[in-house]
Design an enzyme around this catalytic site. Structure first.
Site, PDB file in Angstrom:
ATOM      1  NE  ARG A   1      -4.333  -1.071   0.167  1.00 61.27           N
ATOM      2  CZ  ARG A   1      -4.551  -2.085  -0.681  1.00 61.27           C
ATOM      3  NH1 ARG A   1      -3.646  -2.413  -1.570  1.00 61.27           N
ATOM      4  NH2 ARG A   1      -5.687  -2.755  -0.652  1.00 61.27           N
TER       5      ARG A   1
ATOM      6  CG  HIS B   1      -3.148  -0.037  -6.521  1.00 62.94           C
ATOM      7  ND1 HIS B   1      -3.445   0.559  -5.329  1.00 62.94           N
ATOM      8  CD2 HIS B   1      -3.354  -1.350  -6.313  1.00 62.94           C
ATOM      9  CE1 HIS B   1      -3.821  -0.346  -4.445  1.00 62.94           C
ATOM     10  NE2 HIS B   1      -3.772  -1.529  -5.031  1.00 62.94           N
TER      11      HIS B   1
END
Ligand code: NDP
Ligand code: OXD
Length: 313
Positions: free
Chosen positions: A228, A276
């Protein structure tokens, strides 16, 4: 237990395919409809709107469409029902491919060869074998362990760091705060596959990067983050790259996503950026698993892959 109805609440992800597949077996309400519908028993979510779920009086479980659940916990009105995270072969395979791709790209000096090719330079730099390089995986969970196995099979020396002791054959494992510095000191290429929790936020900072080993024959340590973005400090990574603490980085996640166009990471010559995209949730593979879980739960069986609310992942 009767067949439960689903609220589908996705932010920033097109819901159509999820809706189609879930609706094949169950009644599905697409948010913003159904916000206080008493007949809704499951919520399938990605970054659900704050306080949306607390108005559902008969909610029995929340299903995250991702392996990470920080987006679920971001809701200040999160009801106290079980939360299920994704553990699925398809997602794991994508992540393993990403990690192997990025580790090999750094190990085999791809950026140097790309630069040489542009200038038509025929030069063979020295190249170590995988066994001389130590890859350290922060987060030895379902994704970290699968990545570790793949790297082991390629011959890399592999270290793993987790919250609790997680022995794994062939991997040097370290745990908790006491294990962190020894783990970093034994690691040339750092792969971050941690969840974002209050304990892990900002953990990938300059001080941590300084602890990495620099004996891999590549001229420096390497960072790969596919966990993350808020695990890392973007500014610290830039500083580490600029002063040689890091040789290169592959970043799939960022403090702010999408990565702002003004971020120097976009054009930094030592950074490889992906949006991502390391392991995107594919509804074709994940919806059948969710539907199976709901049916089993209604037969009285336990939900699998439950999130530990206290640990936050
Ligand atoms: P798991 O929950 O299976 O594993 C998490 C691992 O992190 C565990 O080993 C856990 O330790 C460790 N951990 C958690 N907190 C700490 C801590 N404070 N200190 C040390 N270790 C800690 O998660 P997954 O492997 O399924 O996924 C990992 C993350 O990858 C997700 O949370 C998500 O954020 C990210 N992800 C990113 C994707 C992308 O496309 N970029 C796609 C999918 C996931 P322990 O074993 O002791 O519990
Ligand atoms: C996930 C993700 O958590 O895609 O699964 O980031």
């Amino acid at each position: 237990m009767e067949k439960g109805k689903i609220l589908l609440a996705l932010t920033g992800i097109h819901p159509q395919r999820w809706h189609e597949l879930l609706s094949a077996e169950r009644e599905v309400v697409l948010e913003p409809n159904g916000a206080d519908d008493p007949s809704i028993t499951y919520a399938v979510v990605w970054k659900q709107k704050p306080n949306l779920l607390k108005s559902l009086p008969n909610l029995r479980a929340i299903f995250s469409i991702g392996a990470g659940v920080d987006h679920v916990f971001a809701d200040p009105g999160l009801p106290d029902v079980p939360i299920v995270k994704v553990v699925a072969d398809n997602l794991t395979q994508h992540m393993v491919e990403y990690v192997v791709w990025r580790v090999l790209d750094h190990h085999r000096q791809a950026s140097l060869y790309r630069a040489q090719q542009q200038k038509k330079i025929w030069h063979e730099p020295p190249q170590r074998v995988a066994g001389d390089v130590s890859v350290g995986i922060m987060g030895l969970g379902s994704l970290g362990r699968a990545a570790a196995s793949a790297l082991l099979s390629l011959g890399f020396a592999v270290n793993g760091w987790s919250r609790s002791e997680r022995p794994m054959k062939g991997v040097s494992t370290y745990a908790g705060e006491a294990g962190l510095i020894p783990f970093l000191n034994a690691t040339d290429i750092l792969v971050v596959l941690l969840p974002l929790t209050p304990q892990t936020q900002g953990i990938v900072n300059y001080g941590l990067l300084k602890e990495l080993r620099r004996r891999n024959g590549l001229g420096g340590a390497v960072l790969i983050n596919a966990g993350r973005g808020r695990l890392q400090k973007d500014a610290d990574i830039l500083r580490a790259l600029d002063d040689g603490t890091l040789k290169e980085a592959s970043l799939d996640v960022f403090e702010v996503e999408p990565l702002p166009k003004t971020s120097p990471l976009w054009s930094h010559p030592k950074v490889f950026v992906t949006p991502h995209a390391a392991a995107t949730s594919d509804p074709t593979h994940l919806v059948p698993i969710m539907l199976r879980q709901m049916a089993a739960y209604e037969r009285g069986e336990k939900l699998e892959n439950l999130v530990d609310r206290e640990a936050g992942y």
